[in-house]
Design a protein around this motif. Structure first.
Motif, PDB file in Angstrom:
ATOM      1  N   ASP A  82      31.125  52.134  37.729  1.00  0.00           N
ATOM      2  CA  ASP A  82      29.921  52.961  37.794  1.00  0.00           C
ATOM      3  C   ASP A  82      29.075  52.569  39.004  1.00  0.00           C
ATOM      4  O   ASP A  82      28.585  51.442  39.083  1.00  0.00           O
ATOM      5  CB  ASP A  82      29.138  52.765  36.492  1.00  0.00           C
ATOM      6  CG  ASP A  82      27.935  53.667  36.359  1.00  0.00           C
ATOM      7  OD1 ASP A  82      27.144  53.758  37.322  1.00  0.00           O
ATOM      8  OD2 ASP A  82      27.764  54.258  35.286  1.00  0.00           O
ATOM      9  N   GLU A  84      26.080  53.534  39.878  1.00  0.00           N
ATOM     10  CA  GLU A  84      24.682  53.233  39.556  1.00  0.00           C
ATOM     11  C   GLU A  84      24.544  51.815  39.005  1.00  0.00           C
ATOM     12  O   GLU A  84      23.590  51.105  39.350  1.00  0.00           O
ATOM     13  CB  GLU A  84      24.131  54.249  38.567  1.00  0.00           C
ATOM     14  CG  GLU A  84      23.951  55.626  39.185  1.00  0.00           C
ATOM     15  CD  GLU A  84      23.487  56.653  38.168  1.00  0.00           C
ATOM     16  OE1 GLU A  84      22.624  57.473  38.554  1.00  0.00           O
ATOM     17  OE2 GLU A  84      23.958  56.639  37.011  1.00  0.00           O
ATOM     18  N   GLU A  85      25.473  51.384  38.183  1.00  0.00           N
ATOM     19  CA  GLU A  85      25.431  50.007  37.666  1.00  0.00           C
ATOM     20  C   GLU A  85      25.577  49.011  38.816  1.00  0.00           C
ATOM     21  O   GLU A  85      24.937  47.962  38.819  1.00  0.00           O
ATOM     22  CB  GLU A  85      26.522  49.765  36.618  1.00  0.00           C
ATOM     23  CG  GLU A  85      26.250  50.404  35.287  1.00  0.00           C
ATOM     24  CD  GLU A  85      25.100  49.770  34.509  1.00  0.00           C
ATOM     25  OE1 GLU A  85      24.615  48.681  34.858  1.00  0.00           O
ATOM     26  OE2 GLU A  85      24.672  50.400  33.522  1.00  0.00           O
ATOM     27  N   VAL A  87      24.650  49.421  41.970  1.00  0.00           N
ATOM     28  CA  VAL A  87      23.389  49.387  42.715  1.00  0.00           C
ATOM     29  C   VAL A  87      22.336  48.616  41.930  1.00  0.00           C
ATOM     30  O   VAL A  87      21.629  47.759  42.486  1.00  0.00           O
ATOM     31  CB  VAL A  87      22.903  50.814  43.057  1.00  0.00           C
ATOM     32  CG1 VAL A  87      21.497  50.794  43.636  1.00  0.00           C
ATOM     33  CG2 VAL A  87      23.882  51.488  44.020  1.00  0.00           C
ATOM     34  N   LEU A  88      22.226  48.894  40.635  1.00  0.00           N
ATOM     35  CA  LEU A  88      21.255  48.168  39.811  1.00  0.00           C
ATOM     36  C   LEU A  88      21.552  46.673  39.781  1.00  0.00           C
ATOM     37  O   LEU A  88      20.631  45.845  39.818  1.00  0.00           O
ATOM     38  CB  LEU A  88      21.227  48.729  38.391  1.00  0.00           C
ATOM     39  CG  LEU A  88      20.609  50.115  38.240  1.00  0.00           C
ATOM     40  CD1 LEU A  88      20.782  50.618  36.813  1.00  0.00           C
ATOM     41  CD2 LEU A  88      19.154  50.120  38.653  1.00  0.00           C
ATOM     42  N   THR A 153      28.240  55.742  48.501  1.00  0.00           N
ATOM     43  CA  THR A 153      27.580  55.172  47.314  1.00  0.00           C
ATOM     44  C   THR A 153      26.238  55.852  47.079  1.00  0.00           C
ATOM     45  O   THR A 153      25.857  56.089  45.944  1.00  0.00           O
ATOM     46  CB  THR A 153      27.381  53.651  47.479  1.00  0.00           C
ATOM     47  OG1 THR A 153      28.659  53.041  47.664  1.00  0.00           O
ATOM     48  CG2 THR A 153      26.698  53.032  46.263  1.00  0.00           C
ATOM     49  N   HIS A 154      25.554  56.178  48.139  1.00  0.00           N
ATOM     50  CA  HIS A 154      24.240  56.807  48.048  1.00  0.00           C
ATOM     51  C   HIS A 154      24.305  58.164  47.380  1.00  0.00           C
ATOM     52  O   HIS A 154      23.398  58.543  46.629  1.00  0.00           O
ATOM     53  CB  HIS A 154      23.615  56.918  49.433  1.00  0.00           C
ATOM     54  CG  HIS A 154      22.244  57.497  49.413  1.00  0.00           C
ATOM     55  ND1 HIS A 154      21.999  58.820  49.682  1.00  0.00           N
ATOM     56  CD2 HIS A 154      21.037  56.933  49.159  1.00  0.00           C
ATOM     57  CE1 HIS A 154      20.698  59.055  49.580  1.00  0.00           C
ATOM     58  NE2 HIS A 154      20.104  57.935  49.267  1.00  0.00           N
TER      59      HIS A 154
END
Length: 155
Positions: A82, A84-85, A87-88, A153-154
């Motif tokens: 994932d 988003e995971e 990046v977080l 990724t963005h």
């Protein structure tokens, strides 16, 4: 780091997000550590810098459900299913390093992190894919203390 821990997963394949982390100026830091010999300075670096760094980074990885592929010496290669995971997780690493600074002879420890999303599949507990190569290049462009993401990724 109050996120829910997830069970370990198999290394992701297909469209994945790759994260490289790197301790800024690690070679210089090792030379500036206390100790009369290179071995003593290296041991001091491990105990005072690398081990606290690893605790923060690996805890954030576990919380995000990422996969540790390997250590790169002064950093890591991680993969995530994932984006988003991923990046977080990268942001959490930087937040934790700010909230819990690791003191070094050059000031608080700084880490650069790069992320790229692409296609890759694991082979023998490692990856060989252009997505991995691009993630390494993205990490090399990150400023100390920052997270840099590729266009893939963005989006």
């Amino acid at each position: 780091m109050a996120r829910n821990k997830r069970p370990p997963k198999l290394p992701p394949s297909g469209v994945i997000t790759v994260m490289f982390t790197d301790i800024v100026n690690s070679t210089k830091l090792k030379g500036l550590m206390e100790g009369d010999t290179a071995a003593r300075r290296d041991a001091k670096f491990r105990s005072d810098v690398k081990e606290p760094h690893d605790t923060i980074v690996l805890t954030c990885l576990e919380d995000a459900g990422g996969h540790k592929v390997k250590s790169t010496g002064d950093g890591y290669l991680f993969t995530f299913k994932d984006a988003e995971e991923a990046v977080l997780c990268a942001l959490q690493i930087q937040d934790q390093l700010c909230a819990n600074p690791i003191n070094t002879p050059l000031g608080p420890l700084q880490v650069r992190i790069g992320l790229h999303t692409g296609i890759a599949s694991p082979t023998d507990d490692d990856y060989t894919a252009s997505a991995i190569d691009k993630a390494a290049r993205v990490e090399s462009e990150a400023e100390p203390g920052h997270v840099f993401v590729s266009r893939e990724t963005h989006t």
